[in-house]
Motif scaffolding. Structure first.
Motif, PDB file in Angstrom:
ATOM      1  N   SER A   1       0.833  -1.204   0.000  1.00 39.30           N
ATOM      2  CA  SER A   1       0.000   0.000   0.000  1.00 39.30           C
ATOM      3  C   SER A   1       0.869   1.257   0.000  1.00 39.30           C
ATOM      4  CB  SER A   1      -0.976   0.004   1.169  1.00 39.30           C
ATOM      5  OG  SER A   1      -0.283   0.076   2.389  1.00 39.30           O
ATOM      6  N   LYS A   2       1.987   1.221   0.745  1.00 34.36           N
ATOM      7  CA  LYS A   2       2.903   2.364   0.737  1.00 34.36           C
ATOM      8  C   LYS A   2       3.535   2.534  -0.639  1.00 34.36           C
ATOM      9  CE  LYS A   2       3.866   2.551   5.624  1.00 34.36           C
ATOM     10  NZ  LYS A   2       4.759   2.261   6.720  1.00 34.36           N
ATOM     11  N   SER A   3       3.815   1.440  -1.302  1.00 34.27           N
ATOM     12  CA  SER A   3       4.379   1.498  -2.648  1.00 34.27           C
ATOM     13  C   SER A   3       3.394   2.145  -3.621  1.00 34.27           C
ATOM     14  CB  SER A   3       4.741   0.088  -3.104  1.00 34.27           C
ATOM     15  OG  SER A   3       5.161   0.084  -4.428  1.00 34.27           O
ATOM     16  N   ILE A   4       2.124   1.792  -3.507  1.00 34.62           N
ATOM     17  CA  ILE A   4       1.092   2.386  -4.360  1.00 34.62           C
ATOM     18  C   ILE A   4       0.984   3.880  -4.082  1.00 34.62           C
ATOM     19  CG2 ILE A   4      -1.397   2.475  -4.838  1.00 34.62           C
ATOM     20  CD1 ILE A   4      -1.416  -0.586  -4.328  1.00 34.62           C
ATOM     21  N   ILE A   5       0.958   4.249  -2.814  1.00 35.92           N
ATOM     22  CA  ILE A   5       0.876   5.663  -2.432  1.00 35.92           C
ATOM     23  C   ILE A   5       2.077   6.406  -3.019  1.00 35.92           C
ATOM     24  CG2 ILE A   5       1.022   7.305  -0.506  1.00 35.92           C
ATOM     25  CD1 ILE A   5      -1.682   6.091  -0.431  1.00 35.92           C
ATOM     26  N   ASN A   6       3.281   5.876  -2.823  1.00 33.53           N
ATOM     27  CA  ASN A   6       4.500   6.547  -3.283  1.00 33.53           C
ATOM     28  C   ASN A   6       4.524   6.712  -4.797  1.00 33.53           C
ATOM     29  OD1 ASN A   6       5.559   6.939  -0.724  1.00 33.53           O
ATOM     30  ND2 ASN A   6       6.632   4.968  -0.733  1.00 33.53           N
ATOM     31  N   MET A   7       3.932   5.769  -5.507  1.00 32.61           N
ATOM     32  CA  MET A   7       3.930   5.825  -6.969  1.00 32.61           C
ATOM     33  C   MET A   7       3.190   7.062  -7.485  1.00 32.61           C
ATOM     34  SD  MET A   7       2.681   2.875  -9.671  1.00 32.61           S
ATOM     35  CE  MET A   7       3.221   1.621  -8.552  1.00 32.61           C
ATOM     36  N   TYR A   8       2.138   7.493  -6.792  1.00 31.82           N
ATOM     37  CA  TYR A   8       1.303   8.600  -7.251  1.00 31.82           C
ATOM     38  C   TYR A   8       1.420   9.848  -6.374  1.00 31.82           C
ATOM     39  CZ  TYR A   8      -0.592   5.051 -10.247  1.00 31.82           C
ATOM     40  OH  TYR A   8      -0.720   4.062 -11.190  1.00 31.82           O
ATOM     41  N   ASP A   9       2.204   9.783  -5.330  1.00 34.68           N
ATOM     42  CA  ASP A   9       2.369  10.882  -4.377  1.00 34.68           C
ATOM     43  C   ASP A   9       3.368  11.902  -4.932  1.00 34.68           C
ATOM     44  OD1 ASP A   9       2.492  12.495  -2.136  1.00 34.68           O
ATOM     45  OD2 ASP A   9       3.714  11.090  -0.975  1.00 34.68           O
ATOM     46  N   THR A  10       2.883  12.834  -5.727  1.00 31.83           N
ATOM     47  CA  THR A  10       3.778  13.768  -6.419  1.00 31.83           C
ATOM     48  C   THR A  10       4.413  14.798  -5.491  1.00 31.83           C
ATOM     49  OG1 THR A  10       1.908  15.166  -7.035  1.00 31.83           O
ATOM     50  CG2 THR A  10       2.642  13.518  -8.650  1.00 31.83           C
ATOM     51  N   ASN A  11       3.783  15.102  -4.358  1.00 26.02           N
ATOM     52  CA  ASN A  11       4.383  16.073  -3.438  1.00 26.02           C
ATOM     53  C   ASN A  11       5.161  15.399  -2.303  1.00 26.02           C
ATOM     54  OD1 ASN A  11       2.329  15.162  -1.790  1.00 26.02           O
ATOM     55  ND2 ASN A  11       1.286  17.142  -1.619  1.00 26.02           N
ATOM     56  N   SER A  12       5.263  14.088  -2.343  1.00 28.15           N
ATOM     57  CA  SER A  12       6.070  13.289  -1.401  1.00 28.15           C
ATOM     58  C   SER A  12       5.725  13.509   0.069  1.00 28.15           C
ATOM     59  CB  SER A  12       7.568  13.575  -1.623  1.00 28.15           C
ATOM     60  OG  SER A  12       7.949  13.249  -2.936  1.00 28.15           O
ATOM     61  N   ASP A  13       4.434  13.657   0.365  1.00 32.71           N
ATOM     62  CA  ASP A  13       4.041  13.814   1.772  1.00 32.71           C
ATOM     63  C   ASP A  13       3.581  12.502   2.404  1.00 32.71           C
ATOM     64  OD1 ASP A  13       1.576  13.487   0.544  1.00 32.71           O
ATOM     65  OD2 ASP A  13       0.680  15.307   1.384  1.00 32.71           O
ATOM     66  N   GLY A  14       3.582  11.418   1.626  1.00 33.23           N
ATOM     67  CA  GLY A  14       3.184  10.118   2.142  1.00 33.23           C
ATOM     68  C   GLY A  14       1.692   9.848   2.068  1.00 33.23           C
ATOM     69  N   PHE A  15       0.949  10.749   1.443  1.00 30.68           N
ATOM     70  CA  PHE A  15      -0.505  10.626   1.310  1.00 30.68           C
ATOM     71  C   PHE A  15      -0.901  10.943  -0.125  1.00 30.68           C
ATOM     72  CE2 PHE A  15       0.366  11.954   5.654  1.00 30.68           C
ATOM     73  CZ  PHE A  15      -0.389  11.075   6.399  1.00 30.68           C
ATOM     74  N   LEU A  16      -2.125  10.569  -0.467  1.00 34.92           N
ATOM     75  CA  LEU A  16      -2.693  10.973  -1.747  1.00 34.92           C
ATOM     76  C   LEU A  16      -3.743  12.042  -1.493  1.00 34.92           C
ATOM     77  CD1 LEU A  16      -3.270   7.600  -3.671  1.00 34.92           C
ATOM     78  CD2 LEU A  16      -1.363   9.200  -3.870  1.00 34.92           C
ATOM     79  N   ASP A  17      -3.565  13.232  -2.092  1.00 31.73           N
ATOM     80  CA  ASP A  17      -4.630  14.227  -2.066  1.00 31.73           C
ATOM     81  C   ASP A  17      -5.548  13.941  -3.256  1.00 31.73           C
ATOM     82  OD1 ASP A  17      -3.432  15.318  -4.385  1.00 31.73           O
ATOM     83  OD2 ASP A  17      -2.367  16.851  -3.243  1.00 31.73           O
ATOM     84  N   PHE A  18      -6.570  14.754  -3.450  1.00 30.75           N
ATOM     85  CA  PHE A  18      -7.540  14.446  -4.497  1.00 30.75           C
ATOM     86  C   PHE A  18      -6.895  14.419  -5.881  1.00 30.75           C
ATOM     87  CE2 PHE A  18     -10.547  15.715  -7.794  1.00 30.75           C
ATOM     88  CZ  PHE A  18     -11.356  14.595  -7.766  1.00 30.75           C
ATOM     89  N   GLU A  19      -6.073  15.402  -6.203  1.00 34.19           N
ATOM     90  CA  GLU A  19      -5.454  15.439  -7.533  1.00 34.19           C
ATOM     91  C   GLU A  19      -4.582  14.216  -7.779  1.00 34.19           C
ATOM     92  OE1 GLU A  19      -6.026  17.499 -10.175  1.00 34.19           O
ATOM     93  OE2 GLU A  19      -7.640  18.259  -8.908  1.00 34.19           O
ATOM     94  N   GLU A  20      -3.834  13.799  -6.783  1.00 35.70           N
ATOM     95  CA  GLU A  20      -2.999  12.603  -6.922  1.00 35.70           C
ATOM     96  C   GLU A  20      -3.864  11.352  -7.078  1.00 35.70           C
ATOM     97  OE1 GLU A  20       0.772  14.194  -4.239  1.00 35.70           O
ATOM     98  OE2 GLU A  20      -0.950  13.280  -3.249  1.00 35.70           O
ATOM     99  N   PHE A  21      -4.940  11.295  -6.309  1.00 33.18           N
ATOM    100  CA  PHE A  21      -5.888  10.180  -6.425  1.00 33.18           C
ATOM    101  C   PHE A  21      -6.507  10.145  -7.819  1.00 33.18           C
ATOM    102  CE2 PHE A  21     -10.314   8.689  -6.086  1.00 33.18           C
ATOM    103  CZ  PHE A  21     -10.112   7.404  -5.612  1.00 33.18           C
TER     104      PHE A  21
END
Length: 157
Positions: A128-148
């Protein structure tokens, strides 16, 4: 709305040209717009927009093309709005605590609820962390709406 052929447009033009002078007046254009369900424009606005009080056949063709393009753009905008709305709803399902961010734990929980994730998998947290990191463009460890949204649109294609 699908584009009409030049011969169909000529027949429409001829029917609108009641007095046979080879021109369609603003009144006749207003009648046509109302018949096709586009009654958002007033006569004075239409005349100002066209810069004329009547159109010959060539001007009528340009007018028709403009209307078709407006309707096509409106349909495209409506489609984008529907997709965006659906994505907001999906985001809310993943963002279980409502903070506007999806954590790796929230991702695991949502995917587990959908039956897309095996709860007994030992590498669940790492995946799950790998999936988050793949799309986490601001590198905060979370997905915001735009990243989602980017993740969902990428996964769709």
């Amino acid at each position: 709305m699908f584009p009409l052929s030049r011969s169909h447009l000529q027949r429409i033009f001829d029917k609108l040209d009641k007095n046979g002078d080879g021109k369609v007046s603003i009144d006749e254009l207003m009648w046509l717009l109302q018949r096709i369900g586009n009654d958002t424009c007033r006569e004075d606005e239409l005349e100002l927009l066209l810069g004329k009080t009547s159109l010959d056949f060539i001007d009528f063709l340009f007018f028709y093309d403009a209307i078709i393009n407006i309707d096509e753009n409106r349909c495209e905008d409506d489609q984008v709005s529907l997709i965006e709305n659906d994505l907001y709803k999906a985001f809310a399902v993943f963002d279980s605590n409502g903070d506007g961010l999806i954590s790796s734990e929230e991702l695991q929980n949502a995917l587990s609820r959908f039956g897309l994730w095996d709860d007994h998998c030992s590498s669940l947290d790492r995946k799950s962390k790998s999936i988050i990191n793949m799309y986490d463009t601001n590198s905060d460890g979370f997905l915001d709406f735009e990243e989602f949204k980017n993740m969902m649109l990428f996964a769709k294609s």
